[in-house]
Scaffold this motif. Structure first.
Motif, short mmCIF file in Angstrom:
data_model
loop_
_atom_site.label_atom_id
_atom_site.label_comp_id
_atom_site.label_asym_id
_atom_site.label_seq_id
_atom_site.Cartn_x
_atom_site.Cartn_y
_atom_site.Cartn_z
N TYR A 24 0.83 -1.22 0.00
CA TYR A 24 0.00 0.00 0.00
C TYR A 24 0.86 1.26 0.00
O TYR A 24 0.34 2.36 0.05
N GLU A 25 2.18 1.09 -0.02
CA GLU A 25 3.07 2.25 0.05
C GLU A 25 3.16 2.97 -1.30
O GLU A 25 3.19 2.33 -2.34
N GLY A 26 3.24 4.30 -1.24
CA GLY A 26 3.57 5.09 -2.42
C GLY A 26 2.47 5.16 -3.46
O GLY A 26 1.29 4.91 -3.19
N TYR A 47 9.21 -8.70 3.77
CA TYR A 47 9.30 -7.44 4.49
C TYR A 47 10.22 -6.48 3.74
O TYR A 47 10.90 -6.88 2.79
N THR A 48 10.26 -5.23 4.18
CA THR A 48 11.07 -4.22 3.49
C THR A 48 12.27 -3.80 4.37
O THR A 48 12.59 -4.47 5.36
N ASP A 49 12.88 -2.68 4.00
CA ASP A 49 14.06 -2.19 4.73
C ASP A 49 13.79 -1.93 6.21
O ASP A 49 14.69 -2.04 7.04
N ASP A 50 12.55 -1.63 6.57
CA ASP A 50 12.23 -1.36 7.99
C ASP A 50 12.62 -2.56 8.85
O ASP A 50 13.29 -2.42 9.88
N THR A 51 12.16 -3.74 8.42
CA THR A 51 12.44 -4.94 9.20
C THR A 51 13.91 -5.35 9.04
O THR A 51 14.55 -5.77 10.02
N GLY A 254 0.27 6.42 1.51
CA GLY A 254 1.52 7.15 1.72
C GLY A 254 2.61 6.17 2.13
O GLY A 254 2.71 5.07 1.56
N ASP A 255 3.39 6.54 3.16
CA ASP A 255 4.46 5.63 3.61
C ASP A 255 3.87 4.61 4.58
O ASP A 255 4.28 4.52 5.75
N ALA A 256 2.92 3.83 4.07
CA ALA A 256 2.13 2.94 4.92
C ALA A 256 2.98 1.89 5.64
O ALA A 256 2.73 1.58 6.81
N ASP A 257 3.97 1.32 4.95
CA ASP A 257 4.71 0.23 5.61
C ASP A 257 5.50 0.72 6.81
O ASP A 257 5.57 0.04 7.85
N THR A 258 6.06 1.93 6.71
CA THR A 258 6.85 2.42 7.84
C THR A 258 5.95 2.91 8.97
O THR A 258 6.25 2.68 10.15
N ILE A 259 4.82 3.52 8.63
CA ILE A 259 3.87 3.91 9.69
C ILE A 259 3.37 2.65 10.39
O ILE A 259 3.29 2.58 11.62
#
Ligand code: AR6
Ligand code: MG
Length: 305
Positions: A24-26, A47-51, A254-259
């Motif tokens: 859902y990001e971007g 997962y992405t860079d957050d994890t 928006g920046d859904a994964d990091t939120i």
């Protein structure tokens, strides 16, 4: 004594929120790209860079037993893969470290004050776990883990807010008390302003429309546009279902994964990881995440004797 389930819930929550919200990001291009990149060969959600950077913080801590910025910078750089969706400035910095340059020579290269993206805040819950039991080290630990990639004062303050919210959630402090403590310590005007609004809305208990959340707190890549948003979701949904919170953050976009990574880590620190078992086979590497949380917990137990 804090229960192990809260450490596990915090780390698993971060990974699950990140992986579930990544698609859902971007805008349309990012979402289309993630349709191709977003699953492992066995069909689990990636997962992405957050994890990944949170795993890096945990592994560097477990190896060095203290904050070693050079070791952490190299750990970040060795784990870097473009397909994890790193921010553009973070990506070029990590490639520079991998090619032999020092993080100190790179972290103010693109922006004079450094990056003010949310890439330091997204991994701050795990820095908080590493400091439990010797919390006078927390500010220094979070600051040092952040500045490697994010030297801007707003990025560092965002990381400190998320780390402190995690610490107080692990200790079962009530949401209002946590937000009041964060308000009292806020420095940058944007954080003071947004935190006091967040406190008012959480006190009122009213559900806010998505467009209003976006205008009031933001949903962008900057720390100042996403950290308070994550706190709003974590404390509004604290006694509600994890999956409802993730869905609301996905709807925000928006920046859904990091939120989601930040909000879900705090939700897990409040509620523990028991209700997350349903995701165990659906998300990449959750067994590793659980194992790392368990190892950090052993350090916490040693510290408090
Ligand atoms: N001045 C102007 N723009 C800036 C500044 C600054 N000082 N700092 C950052 N930006 P970056 P991240 C803008 O690349 O924080 C990933 O999906 C600039 O457009 O450091 O590690 C992560 O998971 C820059 O490219 O990335 C996060 O969700 C952008 O902010 C998100 O991206 C991001 O800063 C940010 O990750
Ligand atoms: Mg992200």
């Amino acid at each position: 004594m804090i229960e192990k389930s809260k450490f596990v819930g915090c780390f698993k929550g971060l990974a699950i929120g990140d992986a579930l919200a990544a698609s859902y990001e971007g805008g349309p291009v990012e979402r289309l790209l993630w349709r191709f990149l977003g699953r492992t060969k066995t069909g689990q959600r990636r997962y992405t860079d957050d994890t990944q950077m949170s795993i890096d913080i945990a592994q560097s801590f477990l190896t060095q037993k203290h904050m070693d910025q050079t070791h952490l910078a190299h750990t970040f750089a060795q784990s870097y893969r473009w397909s994890r969706g790193y921010g553009p400035s973070a990506a070029s910095l990590l490639k520079g470290i991998k090619s032999g340059q020092s993080w100190e020579s790179l972290n103010r290269k693109k922006f004079a004050q450094g990056s003010m993206g949310n890439g330091a805040a997204m991994r701050a819950p795990i820095a908080a776990l590493c400091c439990l039991g010797c919390e006078d080290t927390l500010s220094d630990y979070v600051h040092k883990s952040a500045e490697i990639t994010h030297a801007h004062p707003e990025a560092i303050e965002g990381a400190l807010l998320i780390a402190n919210a995690t610490r107080l959630s692990l200790k079962d402090v009530e949401s209002i008390g946590i937000l009041q403590a964060l308000c009292a310590g806020a420095v940058a005007p944007i954080y003071k302003f947004r935190l006091s609004k967040c406190l008012d809305y959480v006190v009122s208990g009213k559900a806010l429309p998505m467009q209003f959340i976006k205008t009031e707190f933001g949903n962008g890549m900057l720390a100042s546009e996403s950290c308070i948003t994550a706190l709003y979701f974590a404390f509004t949904y604290r006694r509600q279902s994890f999956s409802d919170m993730v869905q609301a953050i996905c709807d925000l976009g928006g920046d859904a994964d990091t939120i989601a990574a930040m909000a879900c880590a705090i939700w897990g620190a409040c509620n523990g990881g028991l209700s997350m078992i349903e995701y165990d086979n659906r998300i990449e590497n959750l067994a590793l995440v659980e194992q790392l949380a368990g190892q950090i917990y052993l350090h916490y137990q040693d510290r408090i004797g």
